[in-house]
Scaffold this motif. Structure first.
Motif, mmCIF file in Angstrom:
data_model
loop_
_atom_site.group_PDB
_atom_site.id
_atom_site.type_symbol
_atom_site.label_atom_id
_atom_site.label_comp_id
_atom_site.label_asym_id
_atom_site.label_seq_id
_atom_site.Cartn_x
_atom_site.Cartn_y
_atom_site.Cartn_z
ATOM 1 N N ALA A 166 0.840 -1.202 0.000
ATOM 2 C CA ALA A 166 0.000 0.000 0.000
ATOM 3 C C ALA A 166 0.873 1.250 0.000
ATOM 4 O O ALA A 166 0.568 2.231 -0.684
ATOM 5 C CB ALA A 166 -0.934 -0.022 1.200
ATOM 6 N N GLN A 167 1.980 1.229 0.739
ATOM 7 C CA GLN A 167 2.882 2.385 0.783
ATOM 8 C C GLN A 167 3.488 2.668 -0.585
ATOM 9 O O GLN A 167 3.583 3.821 -1.004
ATOM 10 C CB GLN A 167 3.985 2.179 1.825
ATOM 11 C CG GLN A 167 4.863 3.401 2.020
ATOM 12 C CD GLN A 167 4.106 4.569 2.627
ATOM 13 O OE1 GLN A 167 3.473 4.431 3.665
ATOM 14 N NE2 GLN A 167 4.147 5.735 1.983
ATOM 15 N N GLN A 168 3.925 1.619 -1.285
ATOM 16 C CA GLN A 168 4.500 1.819 -2.619
ATOM 17 C C GLN A 168 3.487 2.452 -3.570
ATOM 18 O O GLN A 168 3.801 3.408 -4.288
ATOM 19 C CB GLN A 168 4.976 0.480 -3.198
ATOM 20 C CG GLN A 168 6.240 -0.046 -2.555
ATOM 21 C CD GLN A 168 6.601 -1.433 -3.051
ATOM 22 O OE1 GLN A 168 5.752 -2.329 -3.124
ATOM 23 N NE2 GLN A 168 7.859 -1.616 -3.395
ATOM 24 N N MET A 169 2.269 1.944 -3.575
ATOM 25 C CA MET A 169 1.254 2.475 -4.477
ATOM 26 C C MET A 169 0.841 3.895 -4.076
ATOM 27 O O MET A 169 0.641 4.750 -4.941
ATOM 28 C CB MET A 169 0.048 1.540 -4.539
ATOM 29 C CG MET A 169 0.354 0.195 -5.186
ATOM 30 S SD MET A 169 1.106 0.314 -6.847
ATOM 31 C CE MET A 169 -0.189 1.149 -7.758
ATOM 32 N N TYR A 170 0.745 4.140 -2.782
ATOM 33 C CA TYR A 170 0.431 5.485 -2.303
ATOM 34 C C TYR A 170 1.515 6.469 -2.757
ATOM 35 O O TYR A 170 1.217 7.556 -3.266
ATOM 36 C CB TYR A 170 0.298 5.479 -0.781
ATOM 37 C CG TYR A 170 0.149 6.852 -0.187
ATOM 38 C CD1 TYR A 170 -1.102 7.450 -0.089
ATOM 39 C CD2 TYR A 170 1.266 7.554 0.267
ATOM 40 C CE1 TYR A 170 -1.239 8.723 0.456
ATOM 41 C CE2 TYR A 170 1.135 8.819 0.806
ATOM 42 C CZ TYR A 170 -0.113 9.399 0.889
ATOM 43 O OH TYR A 170 -0.228 10.659 1.416
ATOM 44 N N PHE A 202 -5.549 2.624 -0.700
ATOM 45 C CA PHE A 202 -4.663 1.455 -0.764
ATOM 46 C C PHE A 202 -4.665 0.767 0.591
ATOM 47 O O PHE A 202 -4.561 1.422 1.618
ATOM 48 C CB PHE A 202 -3.236 1.894 -1.121
ATOM 49 C CG PHE A 202 -3.185 2.787 -2.330
ATOM 50 C CD1 PHE A 202 -3.266 2.254 -3.600
ATOM 51 C CD2 PHE A 202 -3.089 4.155 -2.192
ATOM 52 C CE1 PHE A 202 -3.243 3.079 -4.718
ATOM 53 C CE2 PHE A 202 -3.065 4.996 -3.298
ATOM 54 C CZ PHE A 202 -3.142 4.450 -4.566
ATOM 55 N N ARG A 203 -4.774 -0.556 0.577
ATOM 56 C CA ARG A 203 -4.844 -1.319 1.829
ATOM 57 C C ARG A 203 -4.020 -2.600 1.674
ATOM 58 O O ARG A 203 -4.235 -3.368 0.741
ATOM 59 C CB ARG A 203 -6.315 -1.662 2.103
ATOM 60 C CG ARG A 203 -6.596 -2.309 3.404
ATOM 61 C CD ARG A 203 -8.107 -2.488 3.626
ATOM 62 N NE ARG A 203 -8.840 -2.909 2.447
ATOM 63 C CZ ARG A 203 -8.980 -4.175 2.038
ATOM 64 N NH1 ARG A 203 -8.427 -5.142 2.722
ATOM 65 N NH2 ARG A 203 -9.674 -4.465 0.967
ATOM 66 N N ARG A 231 1.460 -7.222 -1.020
ATOM 67 C CA ARG A 231 0.227 -7.132 -1.810
ATOM 68 C C ARG A 231 -0.707 -6.095 -1.196
ATOM 69 O O ARG A 231 -0.774 -5.954 0.011
ATOM 70 C CB ARG A 231 -0.506 -8.466 -1.870
ATOM 71 C CG ARG A 231 0.292 -9.553 -2.573
ATOM 72 C CD ARG A 231 -0.551 -10.758 -2.923
ATOM 73 N NE ARG A 231 -1.603 -10.507 -3.897
ATOM 74 C CZ ARG A 231 -1.420 -10.293 -5.206
ATOM 75 N NH1 ARG A 231 -0.200 -10.277 -5.697
ATOM 76 N NH2 ARG A 231 -2.443 -10.075 -6.016
ATOM 77 N N CYS A 232 -1.436 -5.411 -2.077
ATOM 78 C CA CYS A 232 -2.414 -4.462 -1.567
ATOM 79 C C CYS A 232 -3.664 -4.459 -2.436
ATOM 80 O O CYS A 232 -3.630 -4.851 -3.603
ATOM 81 C CB CYS A 232 -1.832 -3.053 -1.470
ATOM 82 S SG CYS A 232 -1.596 -2.182 -3.022
#
Length: 152
Positions: free
Chosen positions: A14-18, A97-98, A104-105
């Motif tokens: 989730a951090q990467q996508m955020y 994002f979770r 995986r998110c």
């Protein structure tokens, strides 16, 4: 008034996508039809940051600048966007994002907008779903470029 939502799993945190989606200044490097991006201001607040940004969108013979207020919620990996000025009657969107497992998110994306210009609305309306799928794929490809292909 076109709206689009996506829910999918991604092989990234989730951090990467955020981090990827909140990097608005980089959008012209990978996002279709985005000719330029400029950050007007950044204002921190207790839970995150409010960013005002301009994007220049170029599609066929149309080239339009619009401003938006992007509210970044880093602790909950959420990004809310609301329209400030430009060619839209309105525009709202969000990303959430979770984390759902190691590396995986779940990604939730929603956008709803309407152009002021009926001609532009008609042109976009005809290709709206395809355009949204291209945009989502561009974010997926950007994640792969930044973070690598999982399992490769």
């Amino acid at each position: 008034m076109p709206s689009h939502s996506e829910n999918r799993e991604m092989p990234y945190t989730a951090q990467q996508m955020y981090d990827l989606v909140s990097d608005v200044a980089s959008y012209p490097q990978f996002l279709p039809w985005t000719a330029a991006a400029r950050i007007r201001s950044r204002t921190p607040f207790a839970e995150g940051e409010v960013m005002e940004a301009d994007l220049v969108v170029s599609f066929k013979v149309f080239r339009e600048r619009f401003g938006s207020r992007v509210t970044l919620w880093p602790a909950i990996h959420k990004i809310d966007t609301e329209y400030l000025d430009g060619p839209f009657r309105y525009l709202k969107s969000y990303w959430q994002f979770r984390d759902i497992g190691p590396g995986r998110c779940a990604v939730e994306f929603y956008v709803d907008f309407e152009f002021k210009n009926r001609v532009l609305q008609g042109v976009i309306g005809a290709v709206f779903n395809e355009a949204m799928m291209r945009i989502v794929r561009a974010f997926e490809k950007r994640a792969e470029d930044l973070y690598g292909r999982p399992g490769a």
